[in-house]
Structure formats: C-alpha cells, structure tokens
Design an enzyme around this catalytic site. Structure first.
Site, PDB file in Angstrom:
ATOM      1  CB  SER A   1      16.821 -10.755 -50.217  1.00  0.00           C
ATOM      2  OG  SER A   1      17.455  -9.742 -50.854  1.00  0.00           O
TER       3      SER A   1
ATOM      4  CG  ASP B   1      23.173  -7.211 -47.466  1.00  0.00           C
ATOM      5  OD1 ASP B   1      22.631  -6.104 -47.383  1.00  0.00           O
ATOM      6  OD2 ASP B   1      22.619  -8.188 -47.989  1.00  0.00           O
TER       7      ASP B   1
ATOM      8  CG  HIS C   1      19.163  -6.589 -47.748  1.00  0.00           C
ATOM      9  ND1 HIS C   1      20.208  -7.169 -48.419  1.00  0.00           N
ATOM     10  CD2 HIS C   1      18.036  -7.003 -48.373  1.00  0.00           C
ATOM     11  CE1 HIS C   1      19.732  -7.882 -49.426  1.00  0.00           C
ATOM     12  NE2 HIS C   1      18.414  -7.805 -49.415  1.00  0.00           N
TER      13      HIS C   1
END
Ligand SMILES: *[C@@H]1O[C@H](CO)[C@@H](O)[C@H](O)[C@H]1NC(C)=O
Ligand SMILES: *[C@@H]1O[C@H](CO)[C@@H](O)[C@H](O)[C@H]1NC(C)=O
Ligand SMILES: *[C@@H]1O[C@H](CO)[C@@H](O)[C@H](O)[C@H]1NC(C)=O
Ligand SMILES: [Ca+2]
Ligand SMILES: [Ca+2]
Length: 615
Positions: free
Chosen positions: A385, A167, A208
């Site tokens: 996600s 990520d 994220h």
C-alpha cells in the site's frame, strides 16, 4: 486486445445467493423525458458514473430504503417489476465483490537546512523519510532510496500533474494536503457525492487514502508532517473502497474518472490476500481500463499504478487480476536495507519496487512517514500500500519532465532504469533475460531510481506502435500427478511475421490457461521463451485448496521477457508440487499465447543499459 476472454462469471461471488441493491437500467430513448417520474415511481435514486461508462440512456440506480444486499430472488423479483415498465428496455443487477485495502496492520524535529533543490528540509518528518533520502537513519543502508533529491534539484516537483488516490477517501482539509487538493478532479463513489472525505471510525480504519496521498503530494517546507515525492503535483481523491460491497460499476467509475484531467491513478487494494482467492476486474472495469490506456491523457493513456499485494509467500500476485494486468504497473516493496518485506508477494507481472518498511528492530519497525487523518502525521504507514504511491509520485516527476510519455513509455522507462542495487530475496535469485535486463521474480526490474527515470524521460522518444500477435490457441487434455512428469505445451511461432500485427520486440506476454485440478494451490506453471528465459507464471499457494473452479482461461502475464525477440519456440510446463500428503492431479485443458510488443526496435537505448547487465 480482448483481455476479458472467459473472465466473466468464473469467480465465486462474495456471498452466494445475494446481489447488491444497485441496478443498471437502460431506458427506451423516447421516454427519457420521463426519467424523474420513473425513478420516483420505482423508488430509485441515480448514482453518478463517468460519461460513456454505461452507454446511451443507461443509468446506475440504487433502490432507496433497501438493505445493501438483497436475496437473489428478491432482487430478481424487483428487476421483473422494473422490466414490466414499458419505459425500461433492459436491466441488470450488480454482484457484490470483496476488495481489501493493502497494508492495514497496524520523534524529534531537527530541521535539515541543507538545500535539496527547491526543498529545504523544513518539515518535522523529513529525517524520517528514508525512502526519499536514506542516510542510514533507522538502520537502513545509506544511499538505498528512490534517488529523488537529484530530481528536485533539476527543478521537477510534479507541477502540472494530477494523481488520483483510489481509496477510502482523503482528509482534504489536512493542512499538509489541502493546498495540493484538486476538488474538481475528486469524487465520492462510495457516498455518491462530491466530498470524498473519509468516514469516521473509532479505530482510524479509513486513514489509508490520506496516508497514500501524503507520500505523493504533502506540501514542502511548511513545517507540517513531511514532504511528498511530487510535492507540487495535484492530488485527486476518489473515494470508492468504503461501502458494504464493491461493485463492478464503482470500480469502473473510479478507474475511468476524468481521464483527461487525471494522469496517474494510484491503487493499493484488490482481491483478498488470503492466498486462496483468484479474482480480477469484471466487464465494466476491464472496459474502463482499456478506454483509460487507449483514450486517457488525450490518447497517451491513463497510468494505473498498483500495489502488488500483501499476501506474503503464501500468495502469487499473478492470480490478482488487477495487479497482474498489463494495463497496470504492479509495484512491490523492499525494506530500507534491501531485503524482502514479510508481506511481499512475488509474481512475473511485477514491474518494479519501492520501499515500505524499515528494518525490523529499528525504531519500532519504522514505517513510511506521511500524513494521517484529522491533520495528524504518522510514521507507521506500510505494506505494498505504501509502495504504490511512491511509484506514482516518481512517475509524476517523470511526466512533468516529459508530458508526452505514453502509458507504455512509462513501463519501458521503469524497465530500463530500475536498479538491482542491494535488493535480494532468499528465494528468488536475480536473472538476466535475453535482452540483457536484470530482473527478479519478487522485485521486478529492481528499485525505482527517480534520477535515472527522469534523465531518460527527458531524452525519450515514444516507443513504436504496439502490436498484439495471437500466437495460437490449443485445446489439450493432458493429466499430471504429484511427482509426475509435468504437462508440457509449446508453440513455435513466427509471431505474425509479414502481417500488420507482426511483433519482434516483446513488451507483455499473456498466457491464458485452463486447468482442472484436485488442489489448485499445488499448481506450478513456468513459461520459457525462445531466448531461454524462464518465467514463473504461477508458484504454489499452500492455502489454496480449491478443487472445483480451477483456472478458466486465466490471463497470466509476464513482463520478464521485456525487450526479447519473440520468434521461435515458447514452452509452458504445468506441474504439481508436493504440498499435501495426498497425491493430487491436474488436467490441463487449454492454453493460448498472446505476445504484445513492437515490430521495430525503439530508437532510444539509455546510456546506462550496459551497467544493468552487470550483476
Ligand atoms: C489526531 O488528531 C486529533 C485531533 O487533532 C486528536 O484528537 C487525535 O488524538 C489524533 N490521533 C492520533 C492517532 O494521533
Ligand atoms: C541518481 O540520479 C542521478 C541523476 O539525476 C544519477 O546521476 C545518479 O547516479 C543516481 N544515483 C544513484 C545512486 O543511482
Ligand atoms: C520452474 O522453474 C524453476 C526455476 O527454474 C524450477 O525450480 C521449477 O521446478 C520449475 N517448475 C516447473 C513446473 O517446471
Ligand atoms: Ca509538509
Ligand atoms: Ca494477492
């Protein structure tokens, strides 16, 4: 199995006419001792890649002091300059790719002291973690959760399992992550150093990876944020999404990183979810994935868990070559009341679902509670996600219970033990395939049930050897029009009976299909198995008005025939739906069918199979 057939060079580049300033350079072996002076002379710096990714005497190099993107002519001149150096055997550039992270849209602390196995509810966000234990908080359906607390009670918490987050980095100094962080299994491929810390931005854009990490491995009972599903697992950070352009080498390096140490790779990104992109892994990345499943985890295979995508009903995840790959486990999501989330895509390669959003209207659309950047917590993580890391966490529990599971065993177990529960989608009804498995075009085989998954993992015997039967390849030249008769193609097969690659029991089915069309988004493709199961390989995408590229041996994957017998007639129907006022046309050029599975049935049939068949 060669999956990359015809994939190379068929995508339109992100920025045509440009290349990145990363080059792969192979040296003449006798000049290896001169590497340093050679780099200096050409102004090059080495970017690290895992051993074996690029072959002998070959380096990934970046030209210092140059912009990230070079005009093609400029890059080519530079490569010619390199090629004139007698010490260099070969050089090629890295094309710029575009990859997006999924789900970037935008309380009170009452400790729960009832014991849940080893966990005591001593984290402020525990009551908000309805995806782990749904008591009806945030208007959810009580009991509709991942059934994790049973597994903790059994004593499984992910110990000994390492999960990598591919990520934008992880805040590894976060007090709720730091104790489970594994620096030696982490790397920063975006920055080319060992510190995969997220780059600061004023809007928290690079949160994220940190959010995904907390869902898996946030520390239990420390009074900070929440608890991870596999709260004693190790978390590895692989920062690879935060550079101006993605390259094949960065993706491949990340997916092939420390495959003997990292067990599970969790990825929540991919080609843009704009409903018109068709893109997938390139040569090096395909090789890294193939090596991962064949050689990772001492031959048991790396486990790649993938978010199925956030393109909503406008997209089809079978045109995302990462989510749809048979080497990845594509995970979709459901709302805490069992409904479809607005961003959910559907496709025939989705294996199972987890949860990523609360019901609209409840606690301002309750998201997933997890860790956030700079030591913070959040209750707003969402999108597929958020769904993929939950699956990675549950799989970590299963791997602790049975470390001998192969990459395919994990997929078998998900097919066997995921449940329909109260999940329902208005467009896609539940179906039963010829082997008795309930499946749904949006939710896959249903919501993951950690309790059953771990119970069955404990009893599991490895699936028999995998075989791949190339049923046939057919060149055709047939047209269809809007509203006209679909193009039908079929193979009648004995699925390699009597040969060493005889398949009788199906795992994945791949159909490579080439079509030229005046509007790609209008294409609809179905495949029907000998046991009469129909799988939608492609659904229309209203925003895709490509009339040039079409589909070029695109590898459609379906998991929906899992467990069926493979002999007999396989049919594919290609039609054009009425999305536009104009009449469209499509010319089907080629199709090839490959069936993967086993010759013999697996010996282990889980006890609750019978209740899967009930709808
Ligand atoms: C996160 O933490 C930092 C420092 O502790 C603080 O300044 C910042 O406002 C927090 N951000 C959010 C979104 O809560
Ligand atoms: C949760 O898992 C346990 C096994 O650990 C199983 O007995 C139970 O039925 C599962 N619960 C649900 C709701 O499926
Ligand atoms: C595919 O199957 C679905 C459901 O069975 C059907 O509604 C649709 O018309 C079919 N499409 C094609 C191209 O055959
Ligand atoms: Ca905690
Ligand atoms: Ca997508």
């Amino acid at each position: 199995m060669k999956q990359c057939l015809g994939l190379l060079g068929l995508f339109s580049p992100v920025k045509s006419g440009y290349l990145t300033n990363n080059f792969v350079v192979e040296l003449q072996p006798e000049y290896l001792p001169e590497t340093q002076s050679l780099l200096k002379r050409h102004g090059l710096e080495v970017r690290s890649v895992p051993d074996g990714l690029l072959g002998e005497n070959t380096f990934l190099l970046k030209r210092s002091g140059m912009p990230n993107l070079l005009k093609k002519s400029q890059a080519e001149n530079y490569m010619r300059e390199l090629a004139r150096d007698y010490r260099i055997r070969r050089t090629y550039p890295m094309e710029p790719l575009r990859r997006d992270k999924r789900g970037m849209r935008g309380d009170t602390f009452e400790p729960d002291t009832r014991a849940k196995g080893g966990y005591h509810g001593q984290d402020p966000l525990w009551n908000a973690e309805w995806y782990i234990q749904n008591t009806g908080q945030d208007d959810g359906t009580p009991g509709l959760d991942l059934n994790v607390t049973h597994v903790w009670q059994r004593g499984f918490t992910g110990r000994g399992v390492t999960v990598a987050i591919l990520d934008d980095g992880v805040d590894y100094n976060h007090p709720d992550l730091f104790p489970n962080y594994s620096p030696e299994d982490s790397w920063d491929f975006s920055g080319n150093d060992p510190y995969p810390y997220p780059r600061w931005t004023s809007n928290g854009f690079n949160s994220h990876g940190t959010r995904c990490a907390g869902e898996i491995a946030a520390v239990a009972d420390n009074g900070i944020c929440g608890v991870g599903i596999a709260y004693n697992s190790k978390i590895a950070a692989v920062r690879m999404l935060d550079q101006p352009y993605m390259t094949d080498a960065i993706e491949a390096s990340s997916m092939g990183f420390r495959p003997q140490n990292i067990d599970i790779y969790s990825a929540s990104w991919g080609p843009t979810d704009d409903g018109k992109t068709v893109d997938g892994p390139r040569e090096l990345t395909l090789q890294a994935m193939r090596d991962g499943v064949n050689k990772g985890r001492n031959g048991k295979g790396s486990i790649y868990v993938w978010a199925s995508g956030d393109g909503g009903p406008f997209d089809d995840c079978n045109l995302d070559g990462y989510a749809s790959s048979m080497w990845t486990i594509s995970i979709n999501s459901a709302v805490n009341d069992g409904e479809t989330a607005i961003y959910d895509e559907s496709c025939s390669s989705i294996v199972a679902s987890t949860f990523s959003s609360g019901k609209v209207g409840a606690r301002s659309n309750a998201g997933v509670a997890t860790t956030d950047l700079y030591g913070n917590c959040t209750m707003k993580h969402s999108g597929t996600s958020a769904a993929a890391p939950e699956a990675a966490g549950v799989i970590a529990l299963a791997l602790e219970a049975n470390p001998d599971l192969t990459w395919r065993d994990v997929q078998h177990l998900l097919v066997y033990t995921s449940k329909k529960r109260t999940l329902s989608d208005p467009r896609h009804p539940w179906q039963v395939n010829g082997a008795g498995f309930l499946f749904n075009h949006l939710f896959g085989f249903g919501v993951i049930d950690a309790g059953s998954l771990v119970e069955e993992a404990l009893k599991w015997k490895n699936a028999p050897e995998r075989k791949s039967c190339i049923v046939g390849e057919m060149e055709i030249d047939k047209m269809t029009f809007t509203g006209g008769e679909p193009v039908e193609m079929s193979f009648n097969t004995d699925s390699c009976a009597g040969k060493s690659n005889e398949v009788n029991y199906i795992e994945h089915v791949q159909a490579f299909i080439s079509v030229k069309t005046s509007r790609r988004g209008d294409l609809a493709i179905n495949m029907t198995s000998p046991m009469s199961t129909t799988s939608k390989l492609l659904q229309p995408r209203p925003r895709d008005d490509d009339s040039v590229v079409g589909l070029n041996e695109w590898p459609f994957v379906s998991v929906q025939f899992w467990g069926e017998r493979s002999r007999g007639e396989w049919k594919v129907r290609v039609a054009l739906s009425e999305l536009t006022l104009q009449q469209q046309q499509a010319k089907v050029l080629k199709w090839k069918l490959v069936i993967h599975g086993t010759k013999d049935p697996w010996s282990h049939i889980p006890s609750h199979m019978s209740d899967k068949i009930k709808s």
